[in-house]
Design a protein around this motif. Structure first.
Motif, mmCIF file in Angstrom:
data_model
loop_
_atom_site.group_PDB
_atom_site.id
_atom_site.type_symbol
_atom_site.label_atom_id
_atom_site.label_comp_id
_atom_site.label_asym_id
_atom_site.label_seq_id
_atom_site.Cartn_x
_atom_site.Cartn_y
_atom_site.Cartn_z
ATOM 1 N N GLY A 195 45.758 -6.116 48.421
ATOM 2 C CA GLY A 195 45.914 -6.808 49.688
ATOM 3 C C GLY A 195 45.638 -8.296 49.568
ATOM 4 O O GLY A 195 45.183 -8.785 48.540
ATOM 5 N N TRP A 220 48.993 -5.624 53.364
ATOM 6 C CA TRP A 220 47.739 -5.620 54.111
ATOM 7 C C TRP A 220 47.006 -6.926 53.865
ATOM 8 O O TRP A 220 47.057 -7.474 52.764
ATOM 9 C CB TRP A 220 46.864 -4.437 53.690
ATOM 10 N N LEU A 245 43.568 -5.332 58.179
ATOM 11 C CA LEU A 245 42.634 -4.225 57.980
ATOM 12 C C LEU A 245 41.219 -4.780 57.851
ATOM 13 O O LEU A 245 40.950 -5.614 56.979
ATOM 14 C CB LEU A 245 43.004 -3.431 56.728
ATOM 15 N N GLU A 252 49.726 -6.072 57.652
ATOM 16 C CA GLU A 252 48.880 -5.572 58.732
ATOM 17 C C GLU A 252 47.421 -5.945 58.468
ATOM 18 O O GLU A 252 46.976 -5.969 57.310
ATOM 19 C CB GLU A 252 49.006 -4.058 58.847
#
Length: 278
Positions: A147, A185, A209, A207
């Protein structure tokens, strides 16, 4: 007659060579379902010597706590808050590591995860990742999720949109070059989110997290304390925050060796989030 036979044989040989070449090209461009190409893209280094058996199986069928969508949207929605927990059934948990990769500690963490055949999510800083692309390649090759944790770990709430975009984009470029696909992420440094971070992250296909259990391992509280915090906070859907860089992380390495087998013995499934957007 002899000339016609020679021409026929030559055409057959050429046709066979073309078929072999086409098959080789198809193999080189093959993409595993829902994942990256078989090899890294761009100026990434070649595969390291360490390559566990069966690692490609996890690229074919990534572990997940999320249900697979019927159709994959091209871009995630703009959220107003980060995801805190893993949704889905069963005793699933996410182990996440921030700030790396660091060649002093990340390889030991990867070794422990490989020993117990579990996967984790690494939120990497671009300035660290750029000098340790071999570790990024190993993460992806062994089925872990890589990520985006920005380039230089700034406090995003004090930056303008242009700087935030630069921090995210530069890191995504390094990850894509090393792993074969951009990160899906991202995590804001210090857990400091703002509207611009959510919007820009979504524009880049990522996204947000966050976490549910903070080990506070960066304070070096002791190996036993880190283990206790993970085990006391263990529950279905929990996201655990640890670090593999940013200081002395030897306690984090030792704690991982203790709590991973204990979580597995307790019936927990240590997994990674599924990529839900193209």
């Amino acid at each position: 007659m002899k000339k016609d036979q020679l021409l026929t044989r030559r055409r057959a040989l050429l046709a066979g060579a073309a078929a072999v070449g086409a098959a080789g090209t198809a193999g080189a461009l093959a993409v595993t379902p829902g994942n990256r190409p078989a090899g890294p893209a761009g100026p990434a280094p070649g595969p390291p010597a360490h390559r566990p058996m069966g690692s490609s199986a996890y690229r074919l069928q990534p572990l997940t706590g999320y249900g697979a969508p019927a159709a994959v949207p091209r871009r995630p929605p703009v959220r107003s808050e980060p995801i805190l927990r893993l949704t889905g059934r069963g005793r699933t948990m996410l182990l996440t590591f921030d700030d790396g990769p660091d060649p002093r500690y990340t390889p030991d963490i990867l070794d422990t995860l490989a020993k117990y055949d579990v996967r984790a999510t690494f939120f990497v800083c671009g300035e660290m990742a750029d000098y340790n692309r071999d570790l990024l390649y190993r993460m992806a090759d062994e089925g872990h999720v890589v990520g985006n944790h920005t380039w230089s770990h700034p406090l995003l709430t004090r930056l303008g949109r242009r700087r935030i975009r630069s921090e995210m984009e530069r890191t995504s470029e390094v990850v894509e070059q090393a792993c074969g696909e951009p990160p899906r992420w991202f995590r804001a440094p210090y857990g400091a989110w703002n509207r611009a971070a959510f919007q820009l992250g979504a524009e880049l296909g990522m996204e947000p997290l966050a976490w549910t259990v903070d080990t506070l391992d960066w304070t070096t509280p002791g190996t036993g304390t880190i283990v206790d915090r993970v085990e006391d906070g263990a529950a279905p859907g929990v996201v655990v925050l640890s670090h593999d860089a940013g200081g002395d992380r030897s306690q984090s390495v030792r704690a991982l060796r203790r709590y991973v087998p204990e979580l597995l013995d307790s019936g927990y499934h240590l997994t990674v989030p599924r990529r839900r957007y193209a």
